[in-house]
Write a protein that holds these residues in place. Sequence first.
Motif, PDB file in Angstrom:
ATOM      1  N   VAL A  46       0.845  -1.200   0.000  1.00  0.00           N
ATOM      2  CA  VAL A  46       0.000   0.000   0.000  1.00  0.00           C
ATOM      3  C   VAL A  46       0.879   1.248   0.000  1.00  0.00           C
ATOM      4  CG1 VAL A  46      -1.685   1.329   1.337  1.00  0.00           C
ATOM      5  CG2 VAL A  46      -1.970  -1.140   1.081  1.00  0.00           C
ATOM      6  N   GLU A  47       1.856   1.295   0.897  1.00  0.00           N
ATOM      7  CA  GLU A  47       2.739   2.452   0.993  1.00  0.00           C
ATOM      8  C   GLU A  47       3.604   2.611  -0.253  1.00  0.00           C
ATOM      9  OE1 GLU A  47       2.908   4.774   3.439  1.00  0.00           O
ATOM     10  OE2 GLU A  47       1.201   3.806   4.418  1.00  0.00           O
ATOM     11  N   THR A  48       4.112   1.516  -0.792  1.00  0.00           N
ATOM     12  CA  THR A  48       4.973   1.575  -1.973  1.00  0.00           C
ATOM     13  C   THR A  48       4.192   2.029  -3.199  1.00  0.00           C
ATOM     14  OG1 THR A  48       6.364  -0.180  -1.061  1.00  0.00           O
ATOM     15  CG2 THR A  48       6.578   0.254  -3.416  1.00  0.00           C
ATOM     16  N   ILE A  49       2.991   1.513  -3.386  1.00  0.00           N
ATOM     17  CA  ILE A  49       2.174   1.925  -4.539  1.00  0.00           C
ATOM     18  C   ILE A  49       1.767   3.385  -4.402  1.00  0.00           C
ATOM     19  CG2 ILE A  49      -0.065   1.587  -5.672  1.00  0.00           C
ATOM     20  CD1 ILE A  49       0.303  -1.445  -5.052  1.00  0.00           C
ATOM     21  N   SER A  50       1.408   3.809  -3.200  1.00  0.00           N
ATOM     22  CA  SER A  50       1.047   5.200  -2.971  1.00  0.00           C
ATOM     23  C   SER A  50       2.229   6.124  -3.283  1.00  0.00           C
ATOM     24  CB  SER A  50       0.592   5.377  -1.527  1.00  0.00           C
ATOM     25  OG  SER A  50       0.285   6.714  -1.261  1.00  0.00           O
ATOM     26  N   PHE A  51       3.395   5.780  -2.790  1.00  0.00           N
ATOM     27  CA  PHE A  51       4.597   6.565  -3.061  1.00  0.00           C
ATOM     28  C   PHE A  51       4.946   6.531  -4.543  1.00  0.00           C
ATOM     29  CE2 PHE A  51       9.289   6.616  -3.435  1.00  0.00           C
ATOM     30  CZ  PHE A  51       9.503   7.939  -3.065  1.00  0.00           C
ATOM     31  N   GLY A  52       4.842   5.356  -5.150  1.00  0.00           N
ATOM     32  CA  GLY A  52       5.173   5.208  -6.572  1.00  0.00           C
ATOM     33  C   GLY A  52       4.260   6.019  -7.472  1.00  0.00           C
ATOM     34  N   SER A  53       2.986   6.100  -7.123  1.00  0.00           N
ATOM     35  CA  SER A  53       2.066   6.879  -7.961  1.00  0.00           C
ATOM     36  C   SER A  53       2.412   8.368  -7.905  1.00  0.00           C
ATOM     37  CB  SER A  53       0.618   6.637  -7.556  1.00  0.00           C
ATOM     38  OG  SER A  53       0.400   7.043  -6.232  1.00  0.00           O
ATOM     39  N   PHE A  54       2.885   8.847  -6.772  1.00  0.00           N
ATOM     40  CA  PHE A  54       3.352  10.228  -6.672  1.00  0.00           C
ATOM     41  C   PHE A  54       4.631  10.422  -7.482  1.00  0.00           C
ATOM     42  CE2 PHE A  54       6.354  13.062  -4.452  1.00  0.00           C
ATOM     43  CZ  PHE A  54       5.734  14.267  -4.703  1.00  0.00           C
ATOM     44  N   MET A  55       5.534   9.450  -7.386  1.00  0.00           N
ATOM     45  CA  MET A  55       6.829   9.576  -8.062  1.00  0.00           C
ATOM     46  C   MET A  55       6.692   9.529  -9.587  1.00  0.00           C
ATOM     47  SD  MET A  55       8.901  10.355  -5.810  1.00  0.00           S
ATOM     48  CE  MET A  55      10.338  10.379  -6.838  1.00  0.00           C
ATOM     49  N   ALA A 106     -10.662   2.913   5.684  1.00  0.00           N
ATOM     50  CA  ALA A 106      -9.966   2.133   4.664  1.00  0.00           C
ATOM     51  C   ALA A 106     -10.157   2.833   3.328  1.00  0.00           C
ATOM     52  CB  ALA A 106     -10.509   0.711   4.607  1.00  0.00           C
ATOM     53  N   GLY A 107      -9.078   3.364   2.784  1.00  0.00           N
ATOM     54  CA  GLY A 107      -9.124   3.984   1.468  1.00  0.00           C
ATOM     55  C   GLY A 107      -9.184   2.924   0.386  1.00  0.00           C
ATOM     56  N   PRO A 108      -9.306   3.340  -0.866  1.00  0.00           N
ATOM     57  CA  PRO A 108      -9.422   2.366  -1.963  1.00  0.00           C
ATOM     58  C   PRO A 108      -8.227   1.415  -2.064  1.00  0.00           C
ATOM     59  CG  PRO A 108      -9.730   4.627  -2.759  1.00  0.00           C
ATOM     60  CD  PRO A 108      -9.397   4.712  -1.316  1.00  0.00           C
ATOM     61  N   LEU A 109      -7.032   1.945  -1.883  1.00  0.00           N
ATOM     62  CA  LEU A 109      -5.844   1.100  -1.971  1.00  0.00           C
ATOM     63  C   LEU A 109      -5.783   0.129  -0.794  1.00  0.00           C
ATOM     64  CD1 LEU A 109      -3.488   0.603  -3.818  1.00  0.00           C
ATOM     65  CD2 LEU A 109      -2.210   2.361  -2.614  1.00  0.00           C
ATOM     66  N   GLU A 110      -6.130   0.600   0.395  1.00  0.00           N
ATOM     67  CA  GLU A 110      -6.163  -0.289   1.558  1.00  0.00           C
ATOM     68  C   GLU A 110      -7.203  -1.391   1.363  1.00  0.00           C
ATOM     69  OE1 GLU A 110      -5.107   2.041   5.595  1.00  0.00           O
ATOM     70  OE2 GLU A 110      -6.771   2.900   4.462  1.00  0.00           O
ATOM     71  N   ARG A 111      -8.381  -1.019   0.871  1.00  0.00           N
ATOM     72  CA  ARG A 111      -9.427  -2.031   0.637  1.00  0.00           C
ATOM     73  C   ARG A 111      -8.978  -3.058  -0.392  1.00  0.00           C
ATOM     74  NH1 ARG A 111     -12.694   2.523   0.541  1.00  0.00           N
ATOM     75  NH2 ARG A 111     -13.080   2.282  -1.685  1.00  0.00           N
ATOM     76  N   ALA A 112      -8.244  -2.626  -1.404  1.00  0.00           N
ATOM     77  CA  ALA A 112      -7.757  -3.557  -2.434  1.00  0.00           C
ATOM     78  C   ALA A 112      -6.840  -4.616  -1.824  1.00  0.00           C
ATOM     79  CB  ALA A 112      -7.033  -2.798  -3.535  1.00  0.00           C
ATOM     80  N   PHE A 113      -6.139  -4.270  -0.762  1.00  0.00           N
ATOM     81  CA  PHE A 113      -5.243  -5.221  -0.105  1.00  0.00           C
ATOM     82  C   PHE A 113      -5.845  -5.806   1.168  1.00  0.00           C
ATOM     83  CE2 PHE A 113      -2.295  -3.140  -2.912  1.00  0.00           C
ATOM     84  CZ  PHE A 113      -1.432  -4.160  -3.273  1.00  0.00           C
ATOM     85  N   GLY A 114      -7.123  -5.518   1.423  1.00  0.00           N
ATOM     86  CA  GLY A 114      -7.801  -6.076   2.587  1.00  0.00           C
ATOM     87  C   GLY A 114      -7.271  -5.525   3.901  1.00  0.00           C
ATOM     88  N   LEU A 115      -7.047  -4.200   3.961  1.00  0.00           N
ATOM     89  CA  LEU A 115      -6.506  -3.566   5.161  1.00  0.00           C
ATOM     90  C   LEU A 115      -7.397  -2.424   5.630  1.00  0.00           C
ATOM     91  CD1 LEU A 115      -2.732  -3.332   4.176  1.00  0.00           C
ATOM     92  CD2 LEU A 115      -3.845  -5.080   5.573  1.00  0.00           C
TER      93      LEU A 115
END
Length: 166
Positions: A27-36, A115-124
């Motif tokens: 979740v954190e890596t994808i979030s950071f990667g989308s910004f980068m 739970a945001g969309p990315l968290e929900r996608a990973f079941g968190l």
Amino acid sequence: MSSPTSALEPWPETVDWRPVSRDLIWVETISFGSFMIFVFAGLGIAWALSGHWLLGLALALVAALAGWRVIVIFRAVRAWGYAERDNDLLVRHGLLVRRLSIVPYARMQFVDVTAGPLERAFGLATVQLHTAAAASDAKIPGLPPDEASRLRDRLTALGEDRAEGL
């Protein structure tokens, strides 16, 4: 009664720490990667249009820092933990600056589960504890939804029980 621990050692060894889910790394890596992506695109376009070597150097530096940040994300997620005790909840996190939050059950005003969309996608989900003092609010990210609900219900019940005694 146990002996006090050092203020310089914020992770008491006598506590049974519960880790957060390793899926939080994704979740954190994808979030950071989308910004980068936007940063790389902006620098890449500027470098392609101008051809100035400083923009190429900036692009390489940003790539190196992004790689370093991904490594830090792996370590930072492993540093998150929480522990339920008789009268309070402990939440730890941080690598360079370690933070240990101790939230007495009686001081909790309410507990959120988000739970945001990315968290929900990973079941968190994330459990956010709110107290009267804004600086003492604590959050526990990267929990499976069942554990987040269980923790929310338990903390709410304990908070109500402890607040009645005040």
